[in-house]
Design an enzyme around this catalytic site. Sequence first.
Site, PDB file in Angstrom:
ATOM      1  N   CYS A 155       0.835  -1.205   0.000  1.00 39.61           N
ATOM      2  CA  CYS A 155       0.000   0.000   0.000  1.00 39.61           C
ATOM      3  C   CYS A 155       0.870   1.256   0.000  1.00 39.61           C
ATOM      4  O   CYS A 155       1.473   1.598   1.021  1.00 39.61           O
ATOM      5  CB  CYS A 155      -0.928  -0.009   1.221  1.00 39.61           C
ATOM      6  SG  CYS A 155      -1.936   1.481   1.347  1.00 39.61           S
ATOM      7  N   CYS A 182      -0.457   4.149   2.283  1.00 41.22           N
ATOM      8  CA  CYS A 182      -0.208   3.932   3.718  1.00 41.22           C
ATOM      9  C   CYS A 182       1.265   4.117   4.056  1.00 41.22           C
ATOM     10  O   CYS A 182       1.601   4.755   5.055  1.00 41.22           O
ATOM     11  CB  CYS A 182      -0.591   2.513   4.141  1.00 41.22           C
ATOM     12  SG  CYS A 182      -2.011   1.814   3.319  1.00 41.22           S
ATOM     13  N   ASP A 183       2.152   3.545   3.258  1.00 40.82           N
ATOM     14  CA  ASP A 183       3.562   3.461   3.665  1.00 40.82           C
ATOM     15  C   ASP A 183       4.504   4.379   2.896  1.00 40.82           C
ATOM     16  O   ASP A 183       5.664   4.547   3.297  1.00 40.82           O
ATOM     17  CB  ASP A 183       4.056   2.010   3.493  1.00 40.82           C
ATOM     18  CG  ASP A 183       3.253   1.042   4.352  1.00 40.82           C
ATOM     19  OD1 ASP A 183       2.783   1.472   5.419  1.00 40.82           O
ATOM     20  OD2 ASP A 183       3.097  -0.122   3.956  1.00 40.82           O
TER      21      ASP A 183
END
Length: 327
Positions: free
Chosen positions: A137, A140-141
Site C-alpha cells: 500500500c 499507507c507506507d
Amino acid sequence: MAEYDLIIIGGGPAGLTAGLYAARARLKTLLIESFAVPSQAVAADRIENYPGIPSGISGIELIDRFKRQAKAFGLEFDVGNVVDIKPQNGKDFRQWQIIAEDKVYDSLSIILAVGTRPRELEVAGESKLRGRGVSYCATCDGPLFKDRDIVIIGGGDTAVEEALFLTRFCRKVTMIHRRDRLRATKILQERALAHERLEFVWDSQVIEILGEENVEAVKIKDIKTQEESKIPCEGVFIFVGFIPNTDFLKPHKTSGFSQDKGIIELDEAGYVITDDNMKTSQEGVFACGDCRKKLLRQVVTACGDGANAAFSAQGYVEKLKKMSRMY
Ligand code: NAP
C-alpha cells in the site's frame, strides 16, 4: 421475521451504493464493515476516473462521501468480521444467519460486497520483511520512504498509479515488470514512461527479497537470458493483482453445506459467480463489486453492481413479505 430485510457485507463503493439504494427503497438494512479488511478504494491516493469529479478525489474522501449519503437515508452500520453465512428456516420461508466473530445477525437477504485484497508475490524474504520494507500500500507506507530508493513489482493500473504516487517521496523508483510492456491503461502508461524519476527493468522476475532486519535489495532474474542480478533498495512495493475475500464462503467444517461445494458458487479463483442481476447460486444472496467474477473492476462498475444488487434484493424481500401475508 428476521431482524433485517437486508445485510450487506463490505463497506467499499459496491456495498455503500447497495446500502444507499436499499435504504432509499425502505428496506431495513445493515452494512457490516471490517476495519481489518479495508476497501481497496481507501488505498487509492487519487481516483480520477469517477465521473463528475474532474479534479479527482482521494479514495478516503470518496468513501466518506458515500457513507454520509447512505447514512442520511437510514442505512445502519456495524463493524465486524463475518466468518460464515448459514440458511435457517424462518416462520414461513428461509432466512439467513450472518455469523461474525463476536455476533450473530439474521436477515431475509444478503449482499456480498467483500472486495479483494492484494496478492502476495510468494518469494523468499517476502513474509519475513513484510512491514520492514515490504509493502502492499503506497498511500499507507509511501511517506516512510522519503528520499529512499524503492522498487515496484507489477505492471498493471495499480502498480503504475502507485509508482507515480511514490515518485513524490522517494529518491529513485524502479518498476520491475515480468514482460516488456505495461498492462496499465494507456494514459497511465504514457505518464509513467514519460516520468523522469521512474526507471524500468523489463522482462524480469523478482526471485528473492534480501535483507536481515530490513529490506536491503531484491534479487531478479532476466526471463530472456536467465541472468540473475541484484538491485539495492530499501522498499519493495508489490502490486501483482488481487484475490477475493471469499474464503469464508468456501467449504469449511461448520458450513451447513456439503464440504466439497461450499455455500456459494465461486469460480476457480474464488470470485463469486452471479447473473446480470447480481444473484448468486443461493436464493436471497446477491454479490456486487470486485468480489464478483467480471471483466472490469473499477469504482464506477462497483457502484453499478451495488445499485443492481440492491434492486434485486428489494424485489426478493418484497416477494417474501407478500408470500408470508398470503399464508
Ligand atoms: P492486474 O491488472 O491484474 O495486474 C497485475 C500486474 O502484476 C500485471 O502487470 C501482471 O503481469 C503482474 N503480475 C501478476 N502476477 C505476477 C507475478 N507472480 N510476478 C510478477 N508480476 C506479476 O492488477 P491491478 O493492477 O492491481 O488491477 C486490478 C484491477 O483493478 C484491474 O481491473 C485494474 O484495471 C483495476 N484498477 C483500476 C485503476 C484505475 O482505473 N485507476 C486503478 C487500480 C486498479 P502481466 O502484465 O504480465 O500479467
